[in-house]
Design an enzyme around this catalytic site. Structure first.
Site, short mmCIF file in Angstrom:
data_model
loop_
_atom_site.label_atom_id
_atom_site.label_comp_id
_atom_site.label_asym_id
_atom_site.label_seq_id
_atom_site.Cartn_x
_atom_site.Cartn_y
_atom_site.Cartn_z
N LYS A 17 0.85 -1.20 0.00
CA LYS A 17 0.00 0.00 0.00
C LYS A 17 0.88 1.24 0.00
O LYS A 17 2.06 1.19 0.40
CB LYS A 17 -0.93 0.04 1.22
CG LYS A 17 -0.25 0.00 2.60
CD LYS A 17 0.04 1.34 3.22
CE LYS A 17 0.65 1.21 4.62
NZ LYS A 17 1.49 2.31 5.04
N ALA A 112 10.34 -2.14 6.57
CA ALA A 112 10.69 -0.84 7.19
C ALA A 112 10.59 0.29 6.17
O ALA A 112 11.45 1.17 6.10
CB ALA A 112 12.08 -0.90 7.83
N LEU A 115 5.34 0.57 3.41
CA LEU A 115 4.57 -0.01 2.30
C LEU A 115 3.63 -1.12 2.76
O LEU A 115 2.93 -1.74 1.96
CB LEU A 115 5.53 -0.55 1.23
CG LEU A 115 6.32 0.53 0.48
CD1 LEU A 115 7.47 -0.09 -0.32
CD2 LEU A 115 5.40 1.32 -0.47
N ASP A 152 -2.46 -1.31 10.62
CA ASP A 152 -2.65 -1.35 9.16
C ASP A 152 -3.23 -2.67 8.67
O ASP A 152 -3.58 -2.79 7.49
CB ASP A 152 -1.29 -1.19 8.45
CG ASP A 152 -0.79 0.24 8.46
OD1 ASP A 152 -1.58 1.14 8.79
OD2 ASP A 152 0.39 0.44 8.13
O1 C5P Z 1 -0.22 -0.82 15.13
P1 C5P Z 1 1.21 -1.16 14.91
O2 C5P Z 1 1.68 -2.30 15.78
O3 C5P Z 1 1.56 -1.36 13.48
O4 C5P Z 1 2.02 0.10 15.37
C1 C5P Z 1 3.41 0.09 15.58
C2 C5P Z 1 3.78 1.30 16.41
O5 C5P Z 1 3.55 2.49 15.68
C3 C5P Z 1 2.94 1.45 17.67
O6 C5P Z 1 3.50 0.74 18.73
C4 C5P Z 1 3.00 2.94 17.89
O7 C5P Z 1 4.23 3.29 18.49
C5 C5P Z 1 3.01 3.51 16.50
N1 C5P Z 1 1.66 3.88 16.01
C6 C5P Z 1 1.04 5.00 16.56
N2 C5P Z 1 -0.19 5.36 16.10
C7 C5P Z 1 -0.80 4.68 15.12
C8 C5P Z 1 -0.18 3.55 14.54
C9 C5P Z 1 1.06 3.18 15.01
O8 C5P Z 1 1.59 5.65 17.47
N3 C5P Z 1 -2.00 5.08 14.68
#
Ligand code: C5P
Length: 300
Positions: A17, A112, A115, A152
């Protein structure tokens, strides 16, 4: 989306994405951020996952890099906290299913990079095993599991090519796309850590909203759309990784419609005037040593 390729073997594609728009609205007490984002699937850039169901409960995952020369330094470690394995365990726990599976993951989406590769792999695993293990979990349950795996992941469960995500990004609404978007995607040598980028971002409660982007995606014409693209995570990413700045400058020098980072980076995209321009831009980036470059015409 699951295709049988041998008596006991199935294959599924997990698309990438790009975030055409991402505004960080506010920090939340739970450590996440409320965001407003418009995400678009890139179906021709996809990891593939081969599934061989096992009657015993064993689970095995192997990972192969499709382009070792471009992705070689970006090897994906296969540990228990790999999102694909976490998706499998979650399904086993929720359903009480005692079946196992062997999964061969072929990576084409750089990690990283913003995407969505890992998230898409996990979503594809949930959908595939729900079918292959005969669990018949409804879409709602899969979306709930997906949101637990990552912000995501639900985007990749839902069928729509383009969606507005609010909340952490997991509350989704389909967006109609009529504009054809010739894009060049590129990732510099080094990636970025999503938590690190979010930690140093400045929320924009009064910032631009996704509404204009959503309206403009419903029409042809790229320039008005280009003016509305936005990513609140780009300034902190540029601070953390100077390669992002250099890549965006390279795009800008080629006279593309606009350029922006996707998600929490470090990959960026150029919205080009035409597919022809996209090919020229991609060729120049490759020649200048950018390690991973991809052209896609997201004609929807
Ligand atoms: O949800 P996910 O595990 O992919 O998120 C990884 C990290 O990115 C979270 O631990 C957080 O630190 C940050 N994040 C955030 N707000 C979001 C999505 C991700 O702060 N809406």
């Amino acid at each position: 989306m699951l295709r049988q390729i041998a008596p006991e073997r199935w294959i599924a594609q997990a698309p990438a994405k790009v975030n055409l728009f991402l505004r960080v609205v506010a920090r939340r007490p739970d450590g996440y951020h409320d965001i407003e984002t418009v995400m678009l699937k890139v179906p021709d850039l996809a990891d593939s996952l081969e599934f061989t169901p096992r009657t015993g409960g064993q689970v095995a995952l192997s990972v192969r890099l499709a382009y070792p020369q471009a992705l070689g330094a970006l090897a994906v470690p296969v540990t228990e906290d790999n999102l694909v394995l976490r998706a499998v365990r979650m399904l086993q726990t929720l359903s009480g299913c005692r079946k196992g599976v062997q999964i061969c993951l072929t990576k084409r989406i750089p990690p990283a990079a913003g995407l969505g590769g890992g998230s898409s792999d996990a979503a594809t695993t949930l959908i595939a095993l729900n079918q292959l293990w005969g669990l018949s979990l409804p879409l709602e349950s899969l979306l709930t599991l997906a949101a637990e795996l990552g912000s995501d992941v639900p985007f990749f469960i839902a069928n729509a090519a383009c969606q507005l995500g609010t909340g952490r990004g997991e509350e989704l609404h389909s967006v109609a796309v009529r504009a054809s978007l010739p894009l060049v995607l590129a990732r510099p040598h080094s990636g970025l850590s999503t938590p690190a980028v979010y930690r140093s971002c400045v929320p924009e409660p009064e910032g631009p909203t996704a509404q204009a982007v959503i309206e403009l995606l419903g029409r042809a014409g790229l320039s008005p759309l280009a003016r509305r693209l936005h990513n609140s995570l780009q300034p902190p990413a540029e601070q953390l990784n100077p390669e992002v700045v250099a890549l965006l400058q390279r795009f800008q020098r080629q006279g593309v419609v606009t350029q922006q980072m996707t998600g929490s980076g470090s990959a960026c995209f150029a919205l080009c005037h035409s597919l022809r321009q996209a090919r020229v831009v991609a060729g120049r980036l490759r020649a200048s040593g950018v390690p991973w470059v991809w052209i896609t015409s997201t004609a929807v």
